[in-house]
Motif scaffolding. Structure first.
Motif, PDB file in Angstrom:
ATOM      1  N   THR A 120       0.859  -1.188   0.000  1.00 39.22           N
ATOM      2  CA  THR A 120       0.000   0.000   0.000  1.00 39.22           C
ATOM      3  C   THR A 120       0.893   1.236   0.000  1.00 39.22           C
ATOM      4  OG1 THR A 120      -0.071   0.164   2.411  1.00 39.22           O
ATOM      5  CG2 THR A 120      -1.739  -1.222   1.360  1.00 39.22           C
ATOM      6  N   GLU A 121       0.285   2.399  -0.008  1.00 41.00           N
ATOM      7  CA  GLU A 121       1.058   3.641   0.046  1.00 41.00           C
ATOM      8  C   GLU A 121       1.911   3.693   1.303  1.00 41.00           C
ATOM      9  OE1 GLU A 121       0.291   8.486   0.146  1.00 41.00           O
ATOM     10  OE2 GLU A 121      -1.267   7.141  -0.614  1.00 41.00           O
ATOM     11  N   VAL A 122       1.385   3.158   2.406  1.00 39.92           N
ATOM     12  CA  VAL A 122       2.116   3.160   3.667  1.00 39.92           C
ATOM     13  C   VAL A 122       3.371   2.292   3.570  1.00 39.92           C
ATOM     14  CG1 VAL A 122       2.011   2.556   6.126  1.00 39.92           C
ATOM     15  CG2 VAL A 122       0.033   3.612   5.004  1.00 39.92           C
ATOM     16  N   THR A 123       3.214   1.077   3.060  1.00 41.20           N
ATOM     17  CA  THR A 123       4.370   0.186   2.974  1.00 41.20           C
ATOM     18  C   THR A 123       5.348   0.640   1.903  1.00 41.20           C
ATOM     19  OG1 THR A 123       3.159  -1.266   1.454  1.00 41.20           O
ATOM     20  CG2 THR A 123       3.028  -1.790   3.787  1.00 41.20           C
ATOM     21  N   ASP A 124       4.836   1.219   0.825  1.00 38.85           N
ATOM     22  CA  ASP A 124       5.727   1.728  -0.222  1.00 38.85           C
ATOM     23  C   ASP A 124       6.609   2.848   0.307  1.00 38.85           C
ATOM     24  OD1 ASP A 124       4.824  -0.055  -2.062  1.00 38.85           O
ATOM     25  OD2 ASP A 124       3.431   1.326  -3.063  1.00 38.85           O
ATOM     26  N   PHE A 125       6.038   3.708   1.156  1.00 37.07           N
ATOM     27  CA  PHE A 125       6.813   4.795   1.736  1.00 37.07           C
ATOM     28  C   PHE A 125       7.967   4.241   2.572  1.00 37.07           C
ATOM     29  CE2 PHE A 125       7.633   7.396   5.531  1.00 37.07           C
ATOM     30  CZ  PHE A 125       8.119   8.555   4.931  1.00 37.07           C
ATOM     31  N   ARG A 150      10.681   3.121   0.229  1.00 33.29           N
ATOM     32  CA  ARG A 150      11.315   4.133  -0.601  1.00 33.29           C
ATOM     33  C   ARG A 150      12.421   4.899   0.121  1.00 33.29           C
ATOM     34  NH1 ARG A 150       6.013   5.606  -2.092  1.00 33.29           N
ATOM     35  NH2 ARG A 150       6.191   7.459  -0.775  1.00 33.29           N
ATOM     36  N   SER A 197       0.758  13.902   8.015  1.00 34.10           N
ATOM     37  CA  SER A 197       0.772  12.773   7.072  1.00 34.10           C
ATOM     38  C   SER A 197      -0.628  12.198   6.895  1.00 34.10           C
ATOM     39  CB  SER A 197       1.731  11.691   7.560  1.00 34.10           C
ATOM     40  OG  SER A 197       3.050  12.169   7.645  1.00 34.10           O
ATOM     41  N   MET A 239      -2.872  12.387   3.230  1.00 35.63           N
ATOM     42  CA  MET A 239      -3.341  11.239   2.460  1.00 35.63           C
ATOM     43  C   MET A 239      -4.735  11.474   1.880  1.00 35.63           C
ATOM     44  SD  MET A 239      -1.996   8.074   4.855  1.00 35.63           S
ATOM     45  CE  MET A 239      -2.757   6.829   3.820  1.00 35.63           C
ATOM     46  N   ASN A 240      -5.540  12.322   2.566  1.00 37.27           N
ATOM     47  CA  ASN A 240      -6.898  12.630   2.078  1.00 37.27           C
ATOM     48  C   ASN A 240      -7.166  14.126   2.245  1.00 37.27           C
ATOM     49  OD1 ASN A 240      -8.212   9.804   1.595  1.00 37.27           O
ATOM     50  ND2 ASN A 240      -7.266   9.626   3.610  1.00 37.27           N
ATOM     51  N   ASP A 267      -6.969   0.621   2.833  1.00 41.00           N
ATOM     52  CA  ASP A 267      -5.834   1.153   2.088  1.00 41.00           C
ATOM     53  C   ASP A 267      -4.605   1.385   2.965  1.00 41.00           C
ATOM     54  OD1 ASP A 267      -6.862   3.221   3.550  1.00 41.00           O
ATOM     55  OD2 ASP A 267      -6.939   4.676   1.918  1.00 41.00           O
ATOM     56  N   ILE A 268      -4.679   0.946   4.215  1.00 41.49           N
ATOM     57  CA  ILE A 268      -3.534   1.057   5.125  1.00 41.49           C
ATOM     58  C   ILE A 268      -2.903  -0.315   5.334  1.00 41.49           C
ATOM     59  CG2 ILE A 268      -2.804   1.651   7.472  1.00 41.49           C
ATOM     60  CD1 ILE A 268      -4.911   3.837   7.471  1.00 41.49           C
TER      61      ILE A 268
END
Length: 424
Positions: free
Chosen positions: A217-222, A225, A259, A263-264, A352-353
């Motif tokens: 997800t966006e959290v794990t991708d961050f 990265r 943060s 996200m929203n 999505d988390i």
């Protein structure tokens, strides 16, 4: 010193916005201006009211505000919040129902340490109180903990859970919500080897990142990265002079909140615009839907730097839980050692988390547990919040969790060491 100045600067900005909001509200509500009605002044006062309230909530720990619960006798029974175990970085608290016989279900809710207070799970607690004896982990704001109390990382968190489970006894049913799911699983495995008789009867893991790489997800991708050095430089600050924890390295709650909102951002921006409009028109109230949500959502706490960094490095980057390589106090924790604690996972299809697949990975790690003691549930259409506090929790998930608890209550036969060795 640079990190401490950054922390004080953030607090200065927050305090200034709170003051600006209060000033705008006072100016827009000035009685003399009522002689010449002006919609602009009404909007100024409304903006000030919403702004002052929002920025004030960011440094205020919410109350539980659970006054009473209706018993089987139809009477209202007062609820008393009692501290069962007190520790520097967090307490074990109990919601004691006065004048009510003790309920057979004893439940420990493990609250996240991810920027919000345990009160974020207020509705979860309220939903369980009529049917259970409810306990919860109440983590402290790191800014208020003196440096002399030492560090607090993922291993310390795990050992806190071990102590709390030991205190509550073997007839406990544990529900871990989101972030603490992998560490709660590790704590249970630690007990399986260290003190099998103290293990809980069941373990329900809700939307937790057991294997963050199972469904990115966006959290794990961050987390993948950025490097640990980048995280420490950009996210870690020292608590300013205003608080008891002055000098302690933390991941500030205000940074975490930015943060969350980022996200929203469009959704939150629209929510505040609509609320200002309602206040200006006289349609808002003290406990309306907006205030009820954002009073809790905006109340954030600091995490110790070592807990934040070790979570990213060991749980998300190193996948130590997912690979069954987690070490606590110099000892490897074998999740396969769990042989007589029923484990259930709950996921939301729209989460999505912690996306579907991350939490259910726990069942594959429990190699010493028979399939009859494993269960999983995927709630269709539910997002992250909904699976533990929203409509999906109230209507579908809560009954399933209570049934799972009932199925795994009663006398227990503790597996012998020989049995555990064979299972491993």
């Amino acid at each position: 010193m640079r990190f401490m100045a950054s922390y004080d600067w953030m607090e200065t900005v927050r305090n200034t916005n709170q003051w600006l909001g209060a000033s705008a509200q006072a100016l827009g509500s000035y009685p003399a201006f009522a002689l010449v009605p002006n919609p602009g002044l009404q909007w100024l006062a409304a903006w000030g009211e919403v702004t002052e309230r929002s920025f004030a909530r960011m440094v205020t720990k919410p109350d539980w505000n659970i006054q009473s619960v209706v018993g089987e006798d139809g009477r209202d029974h007062l609820v008393e919040v009692v501290t069962e175990v007190s520790k520097p970085f967090g307490d074990l608290i109990r919601f004691k129902i006065q004048s009510r016989k003790e309920m057979p279900r004893k439940v420990l809710i493990v609250a996240p340490m991810s920027g919000h207070y345990a009160t974020l799970l207020r509705s979860t607690v309220v939903s369980l109180l009529p049917d259970c004896e409810v306990y919860i982990t109440d983590w402290h704001n790191a800014r208020d903990i003196p440096v002399s109390e030492g560090k607090f990382d993922v291993e310390d968190y795990t050992l806190y859970l071990v102590d709390f489970m030991k205190h509550m006894g073997p007839q406990t049913h544990v529900i871990a919500v989101c972030q603490p799911a992998p560490l709660t699983l590790a704590a249970t495995a630690y007990l399986a080897e260290d003190d099998p008789a103290a293990q809980p009867r069941s373990l329900t893991l809700i939307g937790g990142p057991i294997d963050p790489d199972a469904t990115p997800t966006e959290v794990t991708d961050f987390g993948n990265r950025v490097t640990m050095g980048q995280l420490e430089q950009s996210m870690i600050q020292r608590v300013g002079f205003k608080y008891k924890g002055a000098g302690r390295k933390v991941y500030p709650g205000l940074l975490q909140l930015s943060s969350f909102i980022g996200m929203n951002s469009e959704k939150h921006s629209q929510a505040f615009t609509d609320q200002i409009s309602r206040v200006a028109k006289g349609e808002a109230s003290e406990h309306d839907k907006h205030n009820k949500f954002y009073d809790e959502y905006l109340a954030v706490m600091d995490m110790t730097a070592e807990f934040y960094l070790s979570t990213v490095e060991r749980i998300f980057k190193g996948l130590e839980i997912a690979k069954n390589e987690f070490v606590v106090a110099g000892r490897k924790v074998d999740i396969g050692a769990i042989t007589d604690v029923a484990v259930k996972t709950v996921e939301g299809s729209e989460d999505d988390i912690s996306a579907p697949g991350q939490c259910v990975a726990a069942l594959a790690l429990c190699t010493g547990l028979p399939d009859t003691m494993k269960a999983s549930h995927l709630e269709q259409g539910a997002g992250h919040y909904g699976i533990f506090a929203g409509r999906s929790w109230r209507t579908n998930i809560r009954p399933l969790v209570l049934d799972f608890i009932d199925q795994n209550s009663g006398p227990r036969v503790v597996a012998s060491k020989d049995t555990k060795q064979k299972a491993g």
